[in-house]
Design a protein around this motif. Sequence first.
Motif, short mmCIF file in Angstrom:
data_model
loop_
_atom_site.label_atom_id
_atom_site.label_comp_id
_atom_site.label_asym_id
_atom_site.label_seq_id
_atom_site.Cartn_x
_atom_site.Cartn_y
_atom_site.Cartn_z
N ARG A 38 -7.93 -21.88 9.23
CA ARG A 38 -8.74 -21.69 8.19
C ARG A 38 -9.64 -23.25 8.19
N ASP A 220 -3.92 -6.80 12.03
CA ASP A 220 -2.82 -7.87 11.20
C ASP A 220 -1.98 -8.29 12.31
N THR A 222 -1.02 -10.80 15.24
CA THR A 222 -1.46 -12.02 15.52
C THR A 222 -1.91 -12.08 16.96
N VAL B 73 3.61 -18.77 -0.43
CA VAL B 73 3.53 -18.06 0.73
C VAL B 73 1.95 -17.66 0.77
N ASP B 74 1.56 -17.89 2.28
CA ASP B 74 0.17 -17.50 2.61
C ASP B 74 -0.01 -15.80 2.87
N ASP B 76 -2.18 -13.98 2.84
CA ASP B 76 -3.36 -13.65 3.69
C ASP B 76 -3.23 -13.38 5.32
N PHE B 77 -2.28 -14.56 5.44
CA PHE B 77 -1.76 -14.68 6.99
C PHE B 77 -1.70 -13.34 7.85
N PRO B 78 -2.40 -13.04 8.87
CA PRO B 78 -2.21 -11.76 9.53
C PRO B 78 -0.89 -11.65 10.19
N VAL B 79 0.09 -11.28 9.30
CA VAL B 79 1.06 -11.07 9.74
C VAL B 79 1.86 -9.62 9.47
N THR B 80 2.38 -8.92 10.14
CA THR B 80 2.95 -7.42 9.57
C THR B 80 4.42 -7.76 9.20
N LEU B 84 6.88 -10.55 10.70
CA LEU B 84 7.40 -11.54 9.70
C LEU B 84 9.09 -11.62 10.19
N GLN B 123 0.53 -5.18 6.54
CA GLN B 123 0.33 -6.52 6.42
C GLN B 123 0.93 -7.02 5.12
N ILE B 124 1.67 -8.31 5.32
CA ILE B 124 2.51 -8.70 3.97
C ILE B 124 1.79 -8.57 2.56
N GLU B 126 0.00 -6.23 1.66
CA GLU B 126 -0.10 -4.84 1.30
C GLU B 126 1.20 -4.42 0.53
N PHE B 136 11.04 -10.67 3.25
CA PHE B 136 11.47 -11.95 3.46
C PHE B 136 13.17 -12.14 3.53
#
Lengths: 278, 224
Positions: A38, A220, A222, B73-74, B76-80, B84, B123-124, B126, B136
């Motif tokens: 970002r 989503d 990466t 925790v972020d 919005d990070f694009p990780v499913t 994770l 995505q985390i 959601e 986690f």
Amino acid sequence: MSFIQTVIDNQFMQNALIGAALIGFANGFFSGFVNLRRNALSVSALSHTMLPGIAIAILVTQTLNHTNAFIGALLACLAVGLGSTLVSRNSRIHQDTALSIIYTTAFAGGIALLPHLPVATNLHDWLFGNIIHISEQDLNLVFTVSAITLVLSNLFMRPMLLTLFEPNVAAAQGVPVRSMQYLGFTLLILMLVASLQAVGTILSVGLLVTPGAIMLLFTDRTSAIFWGGAIIGSLSSIAGIFVAQLIDIQAGPAIIILLGLLFLLSFLLSPRHGMLKK
Amino acid sequence: MLYRKITALKDISFNTSCGNRVALVGPNGAGKSTLLKAIAGLVPKSSGHIRWRGTQIKKWSREFAYLPQREEVDWDFPVTVRGLVEMGRYPQLGMWKRFSKKDAATVDQALQALDLTELQNRQIKELSGGQQQRAFLARAIAQEAHVLLLDEPFTGLDRTSSEALGKLLNQLAQEGRLIIASHHDMSTVKNLFNKVLLVNQSSCGFGNSDELITEENLAATFTH
């Protein structure tokens, strides 16, 4: 059809297309990191900072080549980056504010210096690129820089992702967080210098930010953001050159406008994150 | 234990073993989070030590998994969810080792154990709060961690999710893991945890939760 004939007949058009494809691919890939971090705003600042850096390098060494350009750009970016940190830590001025003041000042200095350089330069090409006239030598440089960026980003993908997602957990796991940040910074400057030829200092931000942002609207995963960004960057750069020839505009702006339009369409229509689908 | 040059914690000492669920209880700013992070190896300790399986722990060990507080925790990070949980394998893999079929199987098992198989491609952000905690936890299990350090895991969960998470932690402890979590809801602490460490900058007591959680002890801790 006459355009295709032009491409077949002209070595320089072929070079331009190969160069654009490479630059677009590597920038698009790296835009994944820029989006996850970002820091599009600092990329914008750094891209403007390259101009005075390169100008000063030419003044000092009296010649213009890529080594000078890179070292000049790197030192200028470091100076501006560190300068903004210094100001923000020692005053009530926020880092974004400090960065904006310092980089615009540096950019203005660069513009003021340009007419007085010992080498004939064209301000226009610096600002907006000139991919159609890319030389063999430049093409080699672009190839080398793209290869280095892609190989290093992939080798260090795991630690870099961990650093971006949870820096403190990454650090505790023994990931050299600081080194990863420096690596990212160096690769970023490499990419900026490499894309000078294609889109110039100002528009290079577009190539380094938009492809990853477009992918963010669709996925989503990466890895999809990185590789998808690379493909988008590459195809838009090639298409930009075609469009530029067809409607007689410059290639650099054409590439960035195409990317901007693609982003707009994705923003509106993306099946998952599009505005109209919500 | 110094935090930003301010002593955040001192004189903390407690002994516990696998199979326990330990709650860290104390007022805001008492150093609960800092203690968790120190055990996890996330913040440097100015002095003191942690012994695990008879040897002193000097640096981070993959047997310790830290689950951050929600706001750290972020999302919005694009990780499913799967992505994770796969990160839990990174410590074993290092930078370059290939992600093998065995790693994928470990991830599958962790997802299944926490009932996340169907949600693995989400995505985390959601996920519901309870599902996020489970994601986690799944990562910690994929990491093959034995000590789970949770920072306020029950905050923001509704009653049903809270009860489900409580059961889950109990089950994870019974399978031989040690759970250490900061907790602020005094009405549920006895149900959710069998041990308690009262903290307010220093240790104010450690013992079984049903014996230690008394109005007197809590008053002493909170006005310390």
